[in-house]
Design a protein around this motif. Structure first.
Motif, PDB file in Angstrom:
ATOM      1  N   UNK A  10      -5.041   1.719   1.632  1.00 35.98           N
ATOM      2  CA  UNK A  10      -3.720   1.683   2.456  1.00 35.98           C
ATOM      3  C   UNK A  10      -3.624   0.010   2.860  1.00 35.98           C
ATOM      4  N   UNK A  11      -4.485  -0.134   2.362  1.00 36.22           N
ATOM      5  CA  UNK A  11      -5.244  -2.211   2.477  1.00 36.22           C
ATOM      6  C   UNK A  11      -3.910  -2.521   1.116  1.00 36.22           C
ATOM      7  N   UNK A  12      -4.578  -2.490  -0.061  1.00 37.62           N
ATOM      8  CA  UNK A  12      -3.423  -2.470  -0.867  1.00 37.62           C
ATOM      9  C   UNK A  12      -1.598  -2.784  -0.499  1.00 37.62           C
ATOM     10  N   UNK A  13      -2.091  -1.220   0.043  1.00 33.01           N
ATOM     11  CA  UNK A  13       0.061  -1.247   0.271  1.00 33.01           C
ATOM     12  C   UNK A  13       0.412  -2.395   1.021  1.00 33.01           C
ATOM     13  N   UNK A  14      -0.686  -2.153   2.919  1.00 24.22           N
ATOM     14  CA  UNK A  14      -0.520  -3.088   3.252  1.00 24.22           C
ATOM     15  C   UNK A  14      -0.019  -4.985   3.066  1.00 24.22           C
ATOM     16  N   UNK A  15      -1.040  -5.598   2.323  1.00 24.10           N
ATOM     17  CA  UNK A  15      -0.733  -6.462   1.587  1.00 24.10           C
ATOM     18  C   UNK A  15      -0.059  -6.500   0.473  1.00 24.10           C
ATOM     19  N   UNK A  16       0.500  -5.796  -0.205  1.00 23.83           N
ATOM     20  CA  UNK A  16       1.540  -5.682  -0.942  1.00 23.83           C
ATOM     21  C   UNK A  16       2.969  -5.469   0.316  1.00 23.83           C
ATOM     22  N   UNK A  17       2.773  -4.441   1.070  1.00 25.61           N
ATOM     23  CA  UNK A  17       4.118  -4.613   2.133  1.00 25.61           C
ATOM     24  C   UNK A  17       4.286  -5.948   2.553  1.00 25.61           C
ATOM     25  N   UNK A  18       3.304  -7.147   3.301  1.00 31.71           N
ATOM     26  CA  UNK A  18       3.330  -7.814   3.868  1.00 31.71           C
ATOM     27  C   UNK A  18       4.253  -8.493   2.850  1.00 31.71           C
ATOM     28  N   UNK A  19       3.001  -8.981   1.693  1.00 33.19           N
ATOM     29  CA  UNK A  19       4.115  -9.919   0.658  1.00 33.19           C
ATOM     30  C   UNK A  19       5.758  -9.342   0.406  1.00 33.19           C
ATOM     31  N   UNK A  20       5.960  -8.434   0.641  1.00 36.41           N
ATOM     32  CA  UNK A  20       7.523  -8.333   0.088  1.00 36.41           C
ATOM     33  C   UNK A  20       8.603  -8.267   1.656  1.00 36.41           C
ATOM     34  N   UNK A  21       8.070  -8.288   2.384  1.00 37.85           N
ATOM     35  CA  UNK A  21       8.255  -9.050   4.267  1.00 37.85           C
ATOM     36  C   UNK A  21       8.576 -10.354   4.048  1.00 37.85           C
ATOM     37  N   UNK A  22       7.535 -10.937   3.422  1.00 38.58           N
ATOM     38  CA  UNK A  22       8.007 -12.058   3.440  1.00 38.58           C
ATOM     39  C   UNK A  22       8.705 -12.722   2.676  1.00 38.58           C
ATOM     40  N   UNK A  23       9.217 -12.232   1.597  1.00 36.30           N
ATOM     41  CA  UNK A  23       9.567 -12.637  -0.144  1.00 36.30           C
ATOM     42  C   UNK A  23      10.608 -11.917   0.481  1.00 36.30           C
ATOM     43  N   UNK A  24      11.583 -11.407   1.312  1.00 43.23           N
ATOM     44  CA  UNK A  24      12.956  -9.660   1.358  1.00 43.23           C
ATOM     45  C   UNK A  24      13.539 -10.480   0.778  1.00 43.23           C
ATOM     46  N   UNK A  25      14.041 -11.695   0.923  1.00 40.95           N
ATOM     47  CA  UNK A  25      14.989 -12.142   1.052  1.00 40.95           C
ATOM     48  C   UNK A  25      15.226 -12.417  -1.129  1.00 40.95           C
ATOM     49  N   UNK A  26      13.763 -12.760  -1.439  1.00 42.07           N
ATOM     50  CA  UNK A  26      14.279 -13.062  -3.027  1.00 42.07           C
ATOM     51  C   UNK A  26      14.510 -11.747  -3.365  1.00 42.07           C
ATOM     52  N   UNK A  27      13.459 -10.714  -3.138  1.00 39.73           N
ATOM     53  CA  UNK A  27      13.551  -9.386  -3.436  1.00 39.73           C
ATOM     54  C   UNK A  27      14.685  -9.198  -3.473  1.00 39.73           C
TER      55      UNK A  27
END
Length: 234
Positions: free
Chosen positions: A23-40
């Protein structure tokens, strides 16, 4: 071995730590995804069909990893319930099917031969390895899909780049600025095609990295369960 001794030697632990790490790994990946949402979003929409399929395979890999961990939880609960009540009739987990058949045939007072113990452990190890093969295949599939997107982009970009270079031959009365402008327009279109190619590679490699990490945590829980089962049966 009576029921009290069976409960005394029952030392199985739930894979709580593995679930927390996953869950921690998925949470960190989700935070990174949210921070770079426009680029993603720009990366995903560059090749919607292939990237959408990569995302689907990625979700299947995550679900498969969690299913393996939940299967361990159910296996531990089944063994604990059998230790308290050997006559309980709940459905045994898939990885413990041979053990469940043997335990129910022996009852609460039992002696398991060394050959039977080794056969049960081999069966459990085989079923665990089969579950791991699914996630390993998904990890490799994500890498393959990323490379497929890269080669597809290169296959469509290189011929167009050759056509752009051939079109640079100046025509009668055409200035150098017009030729250079035609070159810039052609390269702009080809570079956008390269972006489509590498976007798939980026998603495929990132997805394989996260699924591989989750598979590693799930594997740690499976190995610990196997060791505890081996100690209990011995």
């Amino acid at each position: 071995m009576d029921k009290q001794a069976l409960e005394t030697k029952l030392h199985f632990s739930q894979p709580i730590r593995q679930i927390i790490m996953m869950m921690l790994a998925i949470g960190l990946a989700s935070i990174g995804l949210f921070m770079a949402l426009n680029d993603v979003i720009a990366v995903v929409t560059a090749n919607l069909y292939l990237n959408g399929f990569i995302f689907f395979v990625f979700c299947v890999g995550i679900i498969s990893c969690f299913v393996q961990v939940f299967q361990l939880i159910y296996s531990v609960r089944w063994i604990e319930n059998f230790a308290r009540d050997p006559g309980h009739s709940s459905r045994p987990p898939q990885i413990l099917a041979p053990l469940a058949t043997l335990l129910r045939s022996r009852g609460s007072r039992m002696q398991i031969a060394a050959s039977s113990t080794r056969s049960i452990l081999d069966s459990v190890a085989t079923r665990i390895e089969e579950a791991r093969e699914i996630t390993r295949y998904i990890v490799n599939l994500l890498i393959f899909l990323g490379l497929l997107g890269t080669f597809y982009g290169l296959a469509t970009t290189v011929p167009s780049l050759v056509e752009t270079i051939r079109s640079l031959a100046p025509e009668d009365g055409e200035s150098g600025f017009e030729v250079f402008n035609r070159l810039m327009n052609g390269l702009e279109g080809q570079l956008s095609g390269m972006g489509v190619a590498f976007s798939s590679s980026l998603l495929g490699l990132a997805g394989s990295l996260l699924v591989g990490l989750l598979e590693l945590f799930a594997g740690h829980g499976q190995n610990r369960f196997y060791r505890e089962l081996e100690e209990w049966l011995s």
